[in-house]
Design an enzyme around this catalytic site. Structure first.
Site, PDB file in Angstrom:
ATOM      1  N   ALA A 263      -9.954   6.094   4.058  1.00  0.00           N
ATOM      2  CA  ALA A 263     -10.038   7.219   4.778  1.00  0.00           C
ATOM      3  C   ALA A 263     -11.226   7.788   4.722  1.00  0.00           C
ATOM      4  O   ALA A 263     -11.812   8.176   3.677  1.00  0.00           O
ATOM      5  CB  ALA A 263      -8.817   7.958   4.196  1.00  0.00           C
ATOM      6  N   GLY A 264     -11.479   8.151   6.031  1.00  0.00           N
ATOM      7  CA  GLY A 264     -12.917   9.075   6.159  1.00  0.00           C
ATOM      8  C   GLY A 264     -14.015   8.082   6.584  1.00  0.00           C
ATOM      9  O   GLY A 264     -14.946   8.763   6.874  1.00  0.00           O
TER      10      GLY A 264
ATOM     11  N   LYS B  69       0.827  -1.295   0.299  1.00  0.00           N
ATOM     12  CA  LYS B  69      -0.005   0.002   0.075  1.00  0.00           C
ATOM     13  C   LYS B  69       0.872   1.130  -0.109  1.00  0.00           C
ATOM     14  O   LYS B  69       1.591   1.400   0.861  1.00  0.00           O
ATOM     15  CB  LYS B  69      -0.926   0.038   1.110  1.00  0.00           C
TER      16      LYS B  69
ATOM     17  N   GLY C 126      -8.827   9.398   9.317  1.00  0.00           N
ATOM     18  CA  GLY C 126      -9.008   9.543  10.794  1.00  0.00           C
ATOM     19  C   GLY C 126     -10.304  10.641  11.067  1.00  0.00           C
ATOM     20  O   GLY C 126     -10.587  10.754  12.087  1.00  0.00           O
TER      21      GLY C 126
ATOM     22  N   ASN D 248     -10.345   1.567   9.439  1.00  0.00           N
ATOM     23  CA  ASN D 248      -9.455   1.702  10.648  1.00  0.00           C
ATOM     24  C   ASN D 248      -9.844   2.289  11.945  1.00  0.00           C
ATOM     25  O   ASN D 248     -10.447   1.998  12.679  1.00  0.00           O
ATOM     26  CB  ASN D 248      -7.792   2.060  10.437  1.00  0.00           C
ATOM     27  N   THR D 249      -9.817   3.702  11.879  1.00  0.00           N
ATOM     28  CA  THR D 249     -10.199   4.382  12.820  1.00  0.00           C
ATOM     29  C   THR D 249     -11.561   4.051  13.542  1.00  0.00           C
ATOM     30  O   THR D 249     -11.725   3.931  14.778  1.00  0.00           O
ATOM     31  CB  THR D 249     -10.025   5.922  12.649  1.00  0.00           C
TER      32      THR D 249
END
Length: 257
Positions: A184-185, A97, A158, A206-207
Site C-alpha cells: 500500500a502506498g 492475504k 491507493g 496495484n494502483t
C-alpha cells in the site's frame, strides 16, 4: 539475487501485484506477465464464486503464479474467517492475504481484529499474509501468532504517497524473523526500489501500475526497480555521511606532492 521463501515456497520475483482498477482484464493480464510476478492477489468480492469459468480468473491463473485471495471488504475477524474458508473451498488454496479495514474511507487495517483473525486462521491451516499498520509491536505479535509474512503499509491504500512510514518499516524489517512485504502506498518505481534497499523482502503494487498511462510499461519499470533495489541491498549500500563535507573518491594529495 537470493530467492524469497514464504511458507516453504521459493519465489524468484519480489514484486507482488494486485488486480484492481485495471481498465480491462486483458491489460491486467499483460501487466502481470510483463512484471514477472509470481504472486497475484485478488479480492474475493470481485470473483463470482459460483462460476468456475469466471472471466477474470482466466486472466490471472498461470502455471508459475501463486493466487493469493484477499478478504478486502470484511469488517472483523469473524467475517474474515468466514471469507477465508469460502476462498479455500473456491480456489483450493490455503494462501490468504488477510485484510480487515472497517472504515471504507481510509481503508486502514484494524490491528486488533487482524491479530485475532491471524491467530484463528493459522489454527485452521491457512498460510496467512496479513495487511497491517506499520507498527513494530503489532508485526512481532503477528509473527508470534504464526503469520507467514507481515505486510505493513507504506501509506494508505491507493494514495501513491510512497514510504510515509519509513522509520517504522526499518524497525519492523530489523526485528522480523519472517518476510516483510511493503504493501500500500507505493506509487512509483523509485518507492519500490527504496523499500527493497531498506531490506524489505518484497513489495505489493496495484494502483500505480493499474492507473498508469501504459500499465504494461509501468509493470516493466516496477520489475526493474524492485530487482535493482534488492541487488543494491544484497551488495551492501555505502554509509551516508552525517555532514556535507565532501570526500573525494580519488584523492590527489600524493600525486601533487
Amino acid at each position: 539475487m537470493e530467492k524469497l521463501v514464504i511458507a516453504g515456497r521459493e519465489f524468484d520475483s519480489r514484486l507482488f501485484l494486485g488486480t484492481g482498477k485495471f481498465n480491462s482484464n486483458e491489460v491486467m493480464e499483460q501487466a502481470i506477465l510483463a512484471s514477472g510476478t509470481e504472486m497475484v492477489t485478488v479480492a474475493m468480492k470481485r470473483i463470482d464464486m459460483d462460476d468456475k469459468e469466471d472471466d477474470m480468473l482466466k486472466h490471472i491463473i498461470h502455471p508459475n503464479i501463486q493466487l493469493l485471495p484477499n478478504t478486502s471488504g470484511v469488517r472483523d475477524a469473524e467475517e474474515a474467517v468466514f471469507a477465508a474458508q469460502m476462498a479455500r473451498e473456491a480456489f483450493g488454496t490455503n494462501w490468504l492475504k488477510l485484510e480487515i479495514h472497517p472504515d471504507p474511507r481510509y481503508l486502514l487495517p484494524d490491528s486488533i481484529e487482524t491479530l485475532k483473525a491471524t491467530e484463528q486462521l493459522v489454527k485452521l491451516g491457512f498460510i496467512v499474509l496479513p495487511y497491517c499498520q506499520a507498527d513494530p509491536v503489532l508485526c512481532k505479535r503477528l509473527e508470534e501468532a504464526g503469520a507467514a509474512t507481515v505486510m505493513p503499509l507504506g501509506a494508505p491504500i491507493g494514495t501513491n504517497k510512497g514510504l510515509q512510514t519509513k522509520e517504522f518499516l526499518q524497525i519492523i524489517i530489523e526485528q522480523a524473523g519472517i518476510p516483510v512485504v511493503v504493501d500500500a502506498g507505493i506509487g512509483a518505481p523509485s518507492h519500490a526500489a527504496e523499500a527493497m534497499e531498506l531490506g524489505a523482502s518484497a513489495v505489493l503494487v496495484n494502483t500505480a501500475i493499474a492507473v498508469a498511462g501504459n500499465p504494461v510499461e509501468m509493470a516493466l519499470a516496477f520489475k526493474a526497480a524492485t530487482e535493482a533495489g534488492r541487488r543494491a541491498y544484497e551488495a551492501g549500500l555505502g554509509l551516508q555521511a552525517d555532514n556535507f563535507i565532501a570526500e573525494a573518491s580519488s584523492p590527489l594529495t600524493a600525486f601533487l606532492e
